[in-house]
Motif scaffolding. Structure first.
Motif, PDB file in Angstrom:
ATOM      1  N   ALA A 264      45.892   5.735 -59.290  1.00 46.13           N
ATOM      2  CA  ALA A 264      46.698   5.383 -60.467  1.00 46.13           C
ATOM      3  C   ALA A 264      46.324   6.273 -61.647  1.00 46.13           C
ATOM      4  O   ALA A 264      47.201   6.760 -62.370  1.00 46.13           O
ATOM      5  N   THR A 265      45.041   6.522 -61.830  1.00 42.87           N
ATOM      6  CA  THR A 265      44.582   7.402 -62.901  1.00 42.87           C
ATOM      7  C   THR A 265      45.166   8.795 -62.708  1.00 42.87           C
ATOM      8  O   THR A 265      45.694   9.400 -63.636  1.00 42.87           O
ATOM      9  N   ARG A 266      45.092   9.284 -61.474  1.00 45.66           N
ATOM     10  CA  ARG A 266      45.602  10.618 -61.170  1.00 45.66           C
ATOM     11  C   ARG A 266      47.104  10.717 -61.438  1.00 45.66           C
ATOM     12  O   ARG A 266      47.581  11.731 -61.933  1.00 45.66           O
ATOM     13  N   GLU A 267      47.841   9.664 -61.160  1.00 43.92           N
ATOM     14  CA  GLU A 267      49.293   9.693 -61.380  1.00 43.92           C
ATOM     15  C   GLU A 267      49.638   9.758 -62.872  1.00 43.92           C
ATOM     16  O   GLU A 267      50.571  10.453 -63.265  1.00 43.92           O
ATOM     17  N   VAL A 268      48.887   9.068 -63.707  1.00 43.81           N
ATOM     18  CA  VAL A 268      49.106   9.134 -65.157  1.00 43.81           C
ATOM     19  C   VAL A 268      48.806  10.556 -65.642  1.00 43.81           C
ATOM     20  O   VAL A 268      49.567  11.126 -66.431  1.00 43.81           O
ATOM     21  N   ILE A 269      47.715  11.134 -65.163  1.00 39.97           N
ATOM     22  CA  ILE A 269      47.356  12.494 -65.543  1.00 39.97           C
ATOM     23  C   ILE A 269      48.414  13.476 -65.038  1.00 39.97           C
ATOM     24  O   ILE A 269      48.824  14.392 -65.761  1.00 39.97           O
ATOM     25  N   ARG A 270      48.887  13.282 -63.810  1.00 42.57           N
ATOM     26  CA  ARG A 270      49.912  14.160 -63.234  1.00 42.57           C
ATOM     27  C   ARG A 270      51.171  14.181 -64.111  1.00 42.57           C
ATOM     28  O   ARG A 270      51.718  15.234 -64.418  1.00 42.57           O
ATOM     29  N   ARG A 271      51.627  13.006 -64.535  1.00 47.30           N
ATOM     30  CA  ARG A 271      52.832  12.928 -65.380  1.00 47.30           C
ATOM     31  C   ARG A 271      52.613  13.653 -66.703  1.00 47.30           C
ATOM     32  O   ARG A 271      53.492  14.359 -67.188  1.00 47.30           O
ATOM     33  N   TYR A 272      51.432  13.487 -67.299  1.00 46.18           N
ATOM     34  CA  TYR A 272      51.140  14.150 -68.564  1.00 46.18           C
ATOM     35  C   TYR A 272      51.108  15.675 -68.400  1.00 46.18           C
ATOM     36  O   TYR A 272      51.726  16.398 -69.191  1.00 46.18           O
ATOM     37  N   VAL A 273      50.393  16.154 -67.408  1.00 45.48           N
ATOM     38  CA  VAL A 273      50.287  17.601 -67.198  1.00 45.48           C
ATOM     39  C   VAL A 273      51.659  18.203 -66.938  1.00 45.48           C
ATOM     40  O   VAL A 273      52.010  19.240 -67.511  1.00 45.48           O
ATOM     41  N   ALA A 274      52.457  17.559 -66.118  1.00 41.75           N
ATOM     42  CA  ALA A 274      53.799  18.081 -65.834  1.00 41.75           C
ATOM     43  C   ALA A 274      54.640  18.122 -67.104  1.00 41.75           C
ATOM     44  O   ALA A 274      55.296  19.128 -67.394  1.00 41.75           O
ATOM     45  N   ALA A 275      54.599  17.065 -67.882  1.00 40.94           N
ATOM     46  CA  ALA A 275      55.421  16.995 -69.099  1.00 40.94           C
ATOM     47  C   ALA A 275      54.959  17.985 -70.165  1.00 40.94           C
ATOM     48  O   ALA A 275      55.779  18.644 -70.808  1.00 40.94           O
ATOM     49  N   GLU A 276      53.654  18.107 -70.364  1.00 43.86           N
ATOM     50  CA  GLU A 276      53.118  18.930 -71.452  1.00 43.86           C
ATOM     51  C   GLU A 276      52.959  20.409 -71.110  1.00 43.86           C
ATOM     52  O   GLU A 276      53.099  21.260 -71.979  1.00 43.86           O
ATOM     53  N   PHE A 277      52.624  20.692 -69.856  1.00 41.53           N
ATOM     54  CA  PHE A 277      52.275  22.062 -69.502  1.00 41.53           C
ATOM     55  C   PHE A 277      53.248  22.719 -68.525  1.00 41.53           C
ATOM     56  O   PHE A 277      53.220  23.930 -68.349  1.00 41.53           O
ATOM     57  N   LEU A 278      54.077  21.914 -67.881  1.00 39.40           N
ATOM     58  CA  LEU A 278      55.057  22.438 -66.920  1.00 39.40           C
ATOM     59  C   LEU A 278      56.413  21.780 -67.159  1.00 39.40           C
ATOM     60  O   LEU A 278      56.944  21.092 -66.278  1.00 39.40           O
ATOM     61  N   PRO A 279      56.981  21.942 -68.349  1.00 40.37           N
ATOM     62  CA  PRO A 279      58.242  21.273 -68.670  1.00 40.37           C
ATOM     63  C   PRO A 279      59.304  21.579 -67.609  1.00 40.37           C
ATOM     64  O   PRO A 279      59.429  22.706 -67.148  1.00 40.37           O
ATOM     65  N   GLY A 280      60.021  20.531 -67.238  1.00 36.81           N
ATOM     66  CA  GLY A 280      61.073  20.676 -66.238  1.00 36.81           C
ATOM     67  C   GLY A 280      60.583  20.504 -64.814  1.00 36.81           C
ATOM     68  O   GLY A 280      61.376  20.460 -63.883  1.00 36.81           O
ATOM     69  N   THR A 281      59.268  20.409 -64.634  1.00 28.12           N
ATOM     70  CA  THR A 281      58.708  20.216 -63.303  1.00 28.12           C
ATOM     71  C   THR A 281      58.638  18.729 -62.992  1.00 28.12           C
ATOM     72  O   THR A 281      58.181  17.941 -63.812  1.00 28.12           O
ATOM     73  N   ASP A 282      59.100  18.365 -61.813  1.00 26.13           N
ATOM     74  CA  ASP A 282      58.969  16.986 -61.352  1.00 26.13           C
ATOM     75  C   ASP A 282      57.480  16.751 -61.072  1.00 26.13           C
ATOM     76  O   ASP A 282      56.862  17.526 -60.322  1.00 26.13           O
TER      77      ASP A 282
END
Length: 93
Positions: free
Chosen positions: A10-28
């Motif tokens: 669960a922790t990893r999934e929250v981090i995954r969403r943040y990294v994708a949104a902040e550092f890889l815009p447009g990436t699922d």
């Protein structure tokens, strides 16, 4: 705004969403593998690392000490989740 999470997954999934949104815009977020080297892969630079450390502290209510500033703690999603879970479980050292 501390997240209440029961598992490293669960922790990893929250981090995954943040990294994708902040550092890889447009990436699922689902397209970002756990072991992707975010530092050597150029996803997170030195300023980005400071940003993610501040976000981890705020989001998960943890303190990142100077001794924790080893790039291996922030290299990929698995390492960041393990760091956060260890920091929340008690004193390190």
């Amino acid at each position: 705004m501390s997240e209440t999470l029961d598992t490293p997954t669960a922790t990893r999934e929250v981090i995954r969403r943040y990294v994708a949104a902040e550092f890889l815009p447009g990436t699922d977020p689902a397209d970002l593998p756990d072991g992707t080297d975010l530092l050597n892969g150029g996803v997170i630079d030195s300023l980005g690392l400071l940003k993610i450390i501040a976000w981890l502290e705020t989001t998960f209510d943890v303190v990142v000490e100077d001794t924790d500033l080893d790039p291996e703690n922030f290299r990929d999603l698995t390492a960041m989740a393990a760091f956060v879970d260890a920091a929340r479980s008690g004193p390190r050292g």
